[in-house]
Design a protein around this motif. Structure first.
Motif, PDB file in Angstrom:
ATOM      1  N   UNK A  23       1.125  -1.040  -0.301  1.00  0.00           N
ATOM      2  CA  UNK A  23       0.010   0.222  -0.379  1.00  0.00           C
ATOM      3  C   UNK A  23       1.099   1.505   0.232  1.00  0.00           C
ATOM      4  N   UNK A  24       1.123   2.203  -0.642  1.00  0.00           N
ATOM      5  CA  UNK A  24       1.205   4.118  -0.951  1.00  0.00           C
ATOM      6  C   UNK A  24       0.586   4.825  -1.095  1.00  0.00           C
ATOM      7  N   UNK A  25       0.585   5.617  -0.163  1.00  0.00           N
ATOM      8  CA  UNK A  25       0.110   6.730  -0.512  1.00  0.00           C
ATOM      9  C   UNK A  25       1.477   8.099  -1.269  1.00  0.00           C
ATOM     10  N   UNK A  26       0.950   8.452  -2.221  1.00  0.00           N
ATOM     11  CA  UNK A  26       1.872   9.763  -2.386  1.00  0.00           C
ATOM     12  C   UNK A  26       1.658  11.309  -2.661  1.00  0.00           C
ATOM     13  N   UNK A  27       1.383  11.837  -2.349  1.00  0.00           N
ATOM     14  CA  UNK A  27       0.972  13.314  -2.920  1.00  0.00           C
ATOM     15  C   UNK A  27       2.074  14.069  -3.754  1.00  0.00           C
ATOM     16  N   UNK A  28       1.217  14.463  -4.470  1.00  0.00           N
ATOM     17  CA  UNK A  28       2.064  14.851  -6.043  1.00  0.00           C
ATOM     18  C   UNK A  28       1.909  16.055  -5.504  1.00  0.00           C
ATOM     19  N   UNK A  29       3.412  16.885  -5.778  1.00  0.00           N
ATOM     20  CA  UNK A  29       3.988  18.472  -4.735  1.00  0.00           C
ATOM     21  C   UNK A  29       5.051  19.106  -6.052  1.00  0.00           C
ATOM     22  N   UNK A  30       4.817  20.542  -5.722  1.00  0.00           N
ATOM     23  CA  UNK A  30       5.808  21.171  -6.978  1.00  0.00           C
ATOM     24  C   UNK A  30       6.977  20.960  -7.178  1.00  0.00           C
ATOM     25  N   UNK A  31       7.483  20.428  -6.339  1.00  0.00           N
ATOM     26  CA  UNK A  31       9.256  19.788  -6.473  1.00  0.00           C
ATOM     27  C   UNK A  31       8.548  18.508  -7.363  1.00  0.00           C
ATOM     28  N   UNK A  64       1.851  14.319 -15.498  1.00  0.00           N
ATOM     29  CA  UNK A  64       1.795  13.575 -16.056  1.00  0.00           C
ATOM     30  C   UNK A  64       1.243  12.390 -15.869  1.00  0.00           C
ATOM     31  N   UNK A  65       1.166  11.748 -16.681  1.00  0.00           N
ATOM     32  CA  UNK A  65       1.159   9.896 -16.243  1.00  0.00           C
ATOM     33  C   UNK A  65       2.644   9.532 -16.422  1.00  0.00           C
ATOM     34  N   UNK A  66       3.466   9.670 -16.598  1.00  0.00           N
ATOM     35  CA  UNK A  66       4.842   8.928 -17.128  1.00  0.00           C
ATOM     36  C   UNK A  66       5.473   9.385 -15.789  1.00  0.00           C
ATOM     37  N   UNK A  67       5.414  10.482 -14.486  1.00  0.00           N
ATOM     38  CA  UNK A  67       5.189  10.497 -13.580  1.00  0.00           C
ATOM     39  C   UNK A  67       4.147   9.685 -12.756  1.00  0.00           C
ATOM     40  N   UNK A  68       3.723   9.322 -12.842  1.00  0.00           N
ATOM     41  CA  UNK A  68       2.228   8.419 -11.913  1.00  0.00           C
ATOM     42  C   UNK A  68       3.189   7.058 -12.277  1.00  0.00           C
ATOM     43  N   UNK A  69       3.568   6.583 -13.820  1.00  0.00           N
ATOM     44  CA  UNK A  69       3.752   5.255 -13.896  1.00  0.00           C
ATOM     45  C   UNK A  69       4.836   4.855 -13.318  1.00  0.00           C
ATOM     46  N   UNK A  70       6.480   6.285 -12.767  1.00  0.00           N
ATOM     47  CA  UNK A  70       7.559   5.588 -12.393  1.00  0.00           C
ATOM     48  C   UNK A  70       7.479   5.595 -10.301  1.00  0.00           C
ATOM     49  N   UNK A  71       5.902   6.121 -10.064  1.00  0.00           N
ATOM     50  CA  UNK A  71       5.820   5.575  -8.241  1.00  0.00           C
ATOM     51  C   UNK A  71       5.895   4.405  -8.475  1.00  0.00           C
ATOM     52  N   UNK A  72       4.937   3.837  -9.393  1.00  0.00           N
ATOM     53  CA  UNK A  72       4.181   2.262  -9.659  1.00  0.00           C
ATOM     54  C   UNK A  72       5.851   1.641  -9.845  1.00  0.00           C
ATOM     55  N   UNK A  73       6.569   2.002 -10.582  1.00  0.00           N
ATOM     56  CA  UNK A  73       7.858   0.959 -10.845  1.00  0.00           C
ATOM     57  C   UNK A  73       8.489   1.275 -10.034  1.00  0.00           C
ATOM     58  N   UNK A  74       8.768   2.594  -9.296  1.00  0.00           N
ATOM     59  CA  UNK A  74       9.775   2.614  -8.004  1.00  0.00           C
ATOM     60  C   UNK A  74       9.679   1.131  -6.750  1.00  0.00           C
ATOM     61  N   UNK A 102      -2.922  16.699  -5.178  1.00  0.00           N
ATOM     62  CA  UNK A 102      -3.652  15.461  -4.621  1.00  0.00           C
ATOM     63  C   UNK A 102      -3.144  14.449  -4.293  1.00  0.00           C
ATOM     64  N   UNK A 103      -3.443  13.844  -2.992  1.00  0.00           N
ATOM     65  CA  UNK A 103      -2.908  13.018  -2.681  1.00  0.00           C
ATOM     66  C   UNK A 103      -3.682  11.035  -3.327  1.00  0.00           C
ATOM     67  N   UNK A 104      -2.612  10.302  -4.215  1.00  0.00           N
ATOM     68  CA  UNK A 104      -3.612   8.655  -4.716  1.00  0.00           C
ATOM     69  C   UNK A 104      -2.937   8.127  -3.424  1.00  0.00           C
ATOM     70  N   UNK A 105      -3.848   6.788  -3.581  1.00  0.00           N
ATOM     71  CA  UNK A 105      -3.416   5.839  -2.212  1.00  0.00           C
ATOM     72  C   UNK A 105      -3.439   4.425  -3.866  1.00  0.00           C
ATOM     73  N   UNK A 106      -2.632   3.735  -3.617  1.00  0.00           N
ATOM     74  CA  UNK A 106      -1.858   2.858  -4.298  1.00  0.00           C
ATOM     75  C   UNK A 106      -1.813   1.734  -4.126  1.00  0.00           C
ATOM     76  N   UNK A 107      -2.457   0.343  -4.669  1.00  0.00           N
ATOM     77  CA  UNK A 107      -2.158  -0.953  -4.217  1.00  0.00           C
ATOM     78  C   UNK A 107      -1.589  -1.434  -4.897  1.00  0.00           C
ATOM     79  N   UNK A 108      -0.004  -2.042  -5.249  1.00  0.00           N
ATOM     80  CA  UNK A 108      -0.018  -3.440  -5.909  1.00  0.00           C
ATOM     81  C   UNK A 108      -0.045  -4.904  -5.164  1.00  0.00           C
ATOM     82  N   UNK A 109      -0.919  -5.442  -6.137  1.00  0.00           N
ATOM     83  CA  UNK A 109      -1.115  -7.119  -5.298  1.00  0.00           C
ATOM     84  C   UNK A 109      -0.534  -8.133  -6.383  1.00  0.00           C
ATOM     85  N   UNK A 110       0.149  -8.614  -6.197  1.00  0.00           N
ATOM     86  CA  UNK A 110       1.027 -10.131  -6.778  1.00  0.00           C
ATOM     87  C   UNK A 110      -0.442 -10.790  -6.914  1.00  0.00           C
ATOM     88  N   UNK A 111      -0.487 -10.912  -8.227  1.00  0.00           N
ATOM     89  CA  UNK A 111      -2.062 -11.165  -8.964  1.00  0.00           C
ATOM     90  C   UNK A 111      -1.479 -12.872  -9.286  1.00  0.00           C
TER      91      UNK A 111
END
Length: 145
Positions: A23-31, A64-74, A102-111
């Motif tokens: 479980x991840x919680x990420x807030x996207x900041x200007x930096x 940008x979607x690639x930033x969101x993707x980066x959070x997941x791959x990281x 915005x703060x997003x909540x991400x769930x990664x689950x081994x399928x």
């Protein structure tokens, strides 16, 4: 097994279980946005200019979607399966835009776990502060050997 001064390999495929979650919680900041824009030289005004974005259907800048993707791959590289793993395929659907601050909540689950091919499938679900889905996808990962 230690690789280099305290950095351990992530989990091997045999050590990973279906249903394992992160479980991840990420807030996207200007930096974060400015670093991304500086690294990629992406000049889309929708990502950073509030006055421009106000004239669009989004009304405010989006991430940008690639930033969101980066959070997941990281997170995959750090946690499931962890260091030494390699993403070999991914399929992401960005359902709704994510906005600045915005703060997003991400769930990664081994399928699924395929021991013979040394591959795991990780399902991705992310929601925004209103609990609306913003990302859904699957990432195919090769754990460290």
């Amino acid at each position: 097994m230690l690789i280099r001064k305290g950095i351990k390999l992530g989990k091997k495929v045999e050590e990973i279980s279906i249903g394992e979650k992160l479980y991840l919680t990420e807030k996207i900041e200007d930096k974060d946005l400015l670093l991304y824009l500086g690294l990629t030289n992406d000049s889309n005004p929708l990502y950073i200019q509030h006055d421009y974005a106000a004239e669009t259907a989004y009304q405010k800048p989006i991430v940008p979607t690639i930033m969101l993707n980066g959070i997941i791959t990281s997170a995959i590289s750090k946690h499931i399966p962890g260091p030494g793993s390699r993403i070999i395929e991914q399929n992401m659907r960005f359902i709704e835009p994510v906005y600045h601050y915005e703060t997003i909540n991400i769930i990664l689950e081994v399928d699924s776990v395929n021991i013979s091919e040394n591959i795991i499938y990780i399902h991705v679900n992310a929601t925004n502060e209103s609990n609306k889905p913003v990302i859904e996808g699957i990432v195919i990962v090769m754990p460290p050997l």
